[in-house]
Design a protein around this motif. Structure first.
Motif, PDB file in Angstrom:
ATOM      1  N   LEU A 163      -7.382  -7.176  -2.189  1.00 51.97           N
ATOM      2  CA  LEU A 163      -6.042  -7.017  -1.520  1.00 51.97           C
ATOM      3  C   LEU A 163      -4.995  -6.809  -2.967  1.00 51.97           C
ATOM      4  N   ALA A 164      -4.717  -5.588  -2.699  1.00 48.74           N
ATOM      5  CA  ALA A 164      -3.581  -5.275  -3.916  1.00 48.74           C
ATOM      6  C   ALA A 164      -2.115  -5.016  -3.235  1.00 48.74           C
ATOM      7  N   ASN A 165      -1.255  -5.436  -3.892  1.00 51.66           N
ATOM      8  CA  ASN A 165       0.049  -5.078  -3.221  1.00 51.66           C
ATOM      9  C   ASN A 165       0.697  -3.555  -3.559  1.00 51.66           C
ATOM     10  N   ARG A 166       0.832  -2.904  -2.252  1.00 50.11           N
ATOM     11  CA  ARG A 166       1.090  -1.492  -2.566  1.00 50.11           C
ATOM     12  C   ARG A 166       2.441  -1.365  -2.192  1.00 50.11           C
ATOM     13  N   GLY A 167       3.612  -1.817  -2.962  1.00 50.20           N
ATOM     14  CA  GLY A 167       5.006  -1.632  -2.743  1.00 50.20           C
ATOM     15  C   GLY A 167       5.561  -2.163  -1.462  1.00 50.20           C
ATOM     16  N   LYS A 168       6.094  -1.476  -0.687  1.00 47.03           N
ATOM     17  CA  LYS A 168       6.663  -2.125   0.516  1.00 47.03           C
ATOM     18  C   LYS A 168       5.725  -2.286   1.709  1.00 47.03           C
ATOM     19  N   GLN A 169       4.709  -1.798   1.567  1.00 46.52           N
ATOM     20  CA  GLN A 169       3.710  -1.908   2.431  1.00 46.52           C
ATOM     21  C   GLN A 169       2.714  -3.073   2.365  1.00 46.52           C
ATOM     22  N   GLY A 170       3.211  -3.855   1.409  1.00 44.11           N
ATOM     23  CA  GLY A 170       2.435  -5.137   1.090  1.00 44.11           C
ATOM     24  C   GLY A 170       1.243  -5.072   0.680  1.00 44.11           C
ATOM     25  N   PRO A 171       0.401  -6.412   0.695  1.00 38.77           N
ATOM     26  CA  PRO A 171      -1.158  -6.086   0.217  1.00 38.77           C
ATOM     27  C   PRO A 171      -1.788  -5.449   1.330  1.00 38.77           C
ATOM     28  N   GLN A 172      -2.687  -4.632   0.656  1.00 39.63           N
ATOM     29  CA  GLN A 172      -3.611  -3.899   1.273  1.00 39.63           C
ATOM     30  C   GLN A 172      -5.002  -3.652   0.941  1.00 39.63           C
ATOM     31  N   PRO A 173      -6.131  -3.618   1.665  1.00 44.59           N
ATOM     32  CA  PRO A 173      -7.521  -3.460   0.930  1.00 44.59           C
ATOM     33  C   PRO A 173      -7.718  -2.359   0.262  1.00 44.59           C
ATOM     34  N   LEU A 174      -8.364  -2.467  -1.002  1.00 47.60           N
ATOM     35  CA  LEU A 174      -8.592  -1.677  -1.991  1.00 47.60           C
ATOM     36  C   LEU A 174     -10.055  -1.718  -2.311  1.00 47.60           C
ATOM     37  N   TRP A 175     -10.934  -0.506  -2.207  1.00 51.44           N
ATOM     38  CA  TRP A 175     -12.301  -0.622  -2.557  1.00 51.44           C
ATOM     39  C   TRP A 175     -12.355  -0.051  -3.885  1.00 51.44           C
ATOM     40  N   TYR A 176     -13.137  -0.547  -4.751  1.00 52.68           N
ATOM     41  CA  TYR A 176     -13.643   0.082  -5.958  1.00 52.68           C
ATOM     42  C   TYR A 176     -15.074   0.493  -5.714  1.00 52.68           C
TER      43      TYR A 176
END
Length: 499
Positions: A163-176
């Motif tokens: 879960l990474a912070n994406r600006g105003k969208q807040g935490p968002q899942p991210l797959w590596y």
């Protein structure tokens, strides 16, 4: 008559004033209206919950494989206690790259180990505290103690779903999905033909790589290239396939997948991010070339009279210019693989000496090597004056390592550089990322796009700076104004990024 009995008689009389058929019809209308409200009005008031389209059913993602090891280079001293492990090929997934390309904060998956100890990540600053930060050039560490007294290892983090912070969208899942690894997304439900074409839209950030990754759904597949930046792909899949697979070979790109969706429109099933993010187009190299700007310069770059140092071997005289060491032929080659790219120029009287010439003899030439200009005058330096300035051309075309031809734009002290495009770089409105390097100077330059402005700090080093882009179709411009005592600003690229 008692009061209670009188009220009963009065109520009975009132009821008798309303015919029975009216009561029956009224009750029927009330029931019908209530049913209509429940079917039509109530769903709207509840956000359309009753109208939600069915979605494709999926299980949790499964990662397999082992990340390919990263070759750890020797550390380079960058000043003070800061050392750099140079891996520019991984710059797209650096903290800076992930912020510029996809808006994620502190999202780099790279780690640095000192012996068996993992160093603190995403620690930017000046203190000598063993903190590390993944920059576009590599992993920087502010070492406490002797850097050579320890063994160092660069590696990929073991966290593949975060879960990474994406600006105003807040935490968002991210797959590596890293080189040598595979992720599989089980599809547990069947594709409904009423949803339209069985398409998959995926947007990611990819490192530079020799071979692509592969997106597969059933018998259908598509490549995910190592673009050193954003990548977007649409695959018309095979709905009989029960798994969506993303596989990266050991020499493929590391991927940060941030938006992923099946289908389009109201019927879409969003796995990561948003549908808008998953279908956001990425400009191809040919599109960027067709949409290239016209570049002009106003003003005359600052020139400074200088005195040549004593003559050395092979007619060589030195002129110390330590403030411009960062844009010397040597440093630009070491840092950015640019060959003979320094913008400095030397005049002997009114004659411009031949630049980037590392030969010998009094031939009227010079080269910019490190902290000094090495000048080989054609005339007697005791009786002729010399001036150091800059090449006034608005664009420079130079070679890179491997024979790649590169266009550079130089913001020079005392001038204003203007880029003019016939149309936006992508669907408007869009933002811009300006990849630039700031060297020397005492006062900032100013980058301007429409009503948006950005100060470019003197001696600010390398940065990928965001600024607003065009808001409508049609011609638009951007300017870079540099005061006489401002920095030299090397602009390497201007890219569109979705707002």
């Amino acid at each position: 008559m008692s009061k209670r009995r009188a009220r009963r008689v009065e109520e009975r009389g009132d009821r008798l004033l309303i015919p029975g058929w009216v009561l029956v019809v009224g009750a029927a209308l009330a029931l019908g209206g209530g049913a209509y409200w429940a079917r039509q009005v109530l769903p709207d008031e509840l956000g359309g919950a009753a109208k939600v389209a069915p979605r494709l059913t999926m299980g949790p993602p499964r990662w397999t494989g082992t990340p390919a090891p990263i070759v750890t280079p020797e550390p380079e001293l960058r000043g003070g206690c800061t050392w750099l492990f140079r891996v520019p090929e991984l710059g797209a997934l650096s903290d800076k790259g992930m912020m510029d390309h996809a808006g994620f904060l502190n999202a780099s998956p790279l780690e640095l180990l000192r012996g068996a100890n993992t160093m603190a990540a995403h620690q930017r600053g000046d203190a000598c505290d063993n903190g590390t930060a993944h920059t576009t050039l590599g992993m920087a560490v502010r070492v406490v103690g002797d850097v050579h007294a320890s063994s160092w290892t660069l590696r990929w983090s073991s966290a593949t779903e975060v879960l990474a912070n994406r600006g105003k969208q807040g935490p968002q899942p991210l797959w590596y999905v890293l080189p040598g690894m595979k992720v599989e997304l089980p599809i547990e439900g069947a594709w409904d033909p009423a949803w339209g074409k069985p398409v998959v839209n995926l947007s990611a950030v990819a490192t530079r790589a020799a071979h692509p990754a592969t997106l597969t759904w059933g018998v259908a597949s598509a490549d995910l290239a190592g673009t050193d930046g954003p990548v977007q792909v649409q695959l018309v899949g095979d709905p009989t396939g029960r798994t969506l697979t993303i596989q990266v070979p050991v020499d493929g790109p590391a991927l940060a997948i941030h938006d992923l969706a099946f289908g389009e429109g109201e019927q879409a099933s969003v796995v990561l991010g948003t549908l808008a993010g998953a279908i956001a187009p990425v400009a191809t190299e040919s599109e960027a070339t067709r949409g290239g700007p016209t570049v002009t310069r106003e003003g005359v770059p600052v020139r400074t009279p200088v005195k040549l140092g004593p003559q050395g071997k092979d007619c060589r005289h030195l002129v110390k210019v330590p403030e411009w060491a960062g844009i010397s032929d040597l440093r630009l080659f070491e840092t950015y693989d640019l060959i003979s790219a320094s913008p400095l120029a030397v005049w002997e009287g009114d004659a411009l000496l031949t630049p980037h010439d590392r030969g010998s003899g009094c031939t009227g030439a010079f080269a910019h090597g490190g902290n000094s200009l090495v000048v080989r005058p054609a005339l007697d330096p005791e009786t002729h004056g010399y001036v150091v300035g800059f090449n006034p051309e608005a664009e420079a075309f130079v070679d890179g390592r491997g024979g790649v031809r590169t266009t550079l734009w130089w913001g020079l002290p005392g001038t204003t550089l203007t880029w003019a495009w016939d149309a936006p770089l992508g669907p408007p409105p869009h933002a811009l990322t300006v990849d630039m390097v700031s060297v020397g100077g005492t006062h900032p330059a100013v980058l301007r796009s429409g009503d948006a402005t950005l100060e470019v700090a003197p001696a600010g080093g390398s940065q990928r700076a965001p600024i607003a882009g065009p808001t409508a179709d049609g011609p638009w411009t951007m300017t870079l104004a540099v005061p006489n005592d401002g920095p030299v600003v090397l602009v390497r690229s201007i890219e569109a990024r979705a707002r």
